[in-house]
Write a protein that holds these residues in place. Sequence first.
Motif, PDB file in Angstrom:
ATOM      1  N   ALA A 113      -7.084   4.004   4.978  1.00  0.00           N
ATOM      2  CA  ALA A 113      -7.564   2.659   5.309  1.00  0.00           C
ATOM      3  C   ALA A 113      -7.704   2.910   6.842  1.00  0.00           C
ATOM      4  O   ALA A 113      -8.825   2.435   7.515  1.00  0.00           O
ATOM      5  N   GLU A 114      -6.660   3.571   7.285  1.00  0.00           N
ATOM      6  CA  GLU A 114      -6.618   3.527   8.998  1.00  0.00           C
ATOM      7  C   GLU A 114      -7.861   4.599   9.223  1.00  0.00           C
ATOM      8  O   GLU A 114      -8.512   4.277  10.191  1.00  0.00           O
TER       9      GLU A 114
ATOM     10  N   ARG B   2      -2.645   5.574   0.784  1.00  0.00           N
ATOM     11  CA  ARG B   2      -3.673   4.542   0.803  1.00  0.00           C
ATOM     12  C   ARG B   2      -3.880   4.063   2.293  1.00  0.00           C
ATOM     13  O   ARG B   2      -4.979   3.621   2.743  1.00  0.00           O
TER      14      ARG B   2
ATOM     15  N   MET C  22       1.062  -1.133   0.141  1.00  0.00           N
ATOM     16  CA  MET C  22       0.017   0.017  -0.193  1.00  0.00           C
ATOM     17  C   MET C  22       0.959   1.315  -0.191  1.00  0.00           C
ATOM     18  O   MET C  22       1.761   1.292   0.639  1.00  0.00           O
TER      19      MET C  22
END
Length: 411
Positions: A194-195, A190, A186
């Motif tokens: 996502a986090e 990105r 990643m």
Amino acid sequence: MTIEIKAPAFPESIADGEVAAWHKSEGDTVSRDELIVEIETDKVVLEVVAPVDGVITKIHAVVGETIEGEQLLATLAEKKSAALSSPPAQASLAASGDNASEPSSAELLGPAARLLVDEHKLDVSAITGTGKNGRITKEDILKFIKAREAKSAATTTASVEPSATIDKEPPSVSPSGERVERRVPMTRMRARIAERLLNATHETAMLSTFNEVNMAPVMALRKKYKDQFEKTHNGTRLGFMGFFVKAACEALKRFPAVNASVDGNDIVYHGYQDIGVAVSTEGGLVVPVMRDADFMSLADIEAAIRDMGLRAKDNKLTIEDMTGGTFTVTNGGVFGSLLSTPILNPPQTGILGMHKIQERPMAVDGQVVILPMMYLALTYDHRLIDGKTAVQFLVAIKDLIEDPARILLQL
């Protein structure tokens, strides 16, 4: 004179960054303000340029390395005269073995690029240089190699000898085809996206409410004035986003809880409307912010959105551009989405989702009429906003869009 090239100072919201790509190699000559290296952070890609003309003598941070603010990236020998650039050029010529009567490709290659060319036995004339004056960079070589490997893998997995090209029949290909898998790490952006999305689902009580809006009045207004609007405002086009941003600002004034944020056990009510607009990029979704959007005209909003979109595409957004924001508007309709549930952008407590305009049969005064309709979605943090407030907020936006004069009159 040796000059140190360091990473820019990161704000408190960004702990570190990652070296994304070097556009120059050791021994390369650079000009002042020429791009040297890109640093990817959680929010943006930062560009580091050469402070003066010179030659890169040493690279201290490799691609993929995590770095902190003001960390040493490279050292640069300042170019006082043309003599500084002569040795690298002469060394490249000597290494290439080209004679003076032939066009020298070595003059277009730095040491690192020349090494890759020799290692992979590449035809330099087939490679397009993106550097200054057509110079072929290391990244150009790597891109060419990847493209060649991808093309080879797409045609066949079998190894064909050069002599096989004279055969009359092409080599047979397995009818079962290939089952190709590709694993890539990643990007830092990105991974951060996502986090944040996971944190939003874990730390907020997200709930969505929906409504639909008749877009005919706004579409008629836009059709009537779009040419005059564009001419009056120096090429700025009249779109739909400006109407929704203005409607959101007016609705936020009426329902301040939607414009608030949760900070621990405190509720922070914002006396201003800083509207974030979600922009899709190759690296991921980013949300640049328009400050004091309630004081901006439709033309100002449309111009700002266009500017943010162009800068996001070119990775020119700064960290300050994406810091803050009290409310977000996202438009999945540009990609054809008919209905969705947008995810909150913490610490904000509300996000408005626009969607595709779809003609549908609607009942109007007992008659079936075909109208251009759009579904609207409001996702909100139920810890702070009650269902009644959320529904009334969305209805307020619906009323303003269906009667755009109310936006101007603040009714």
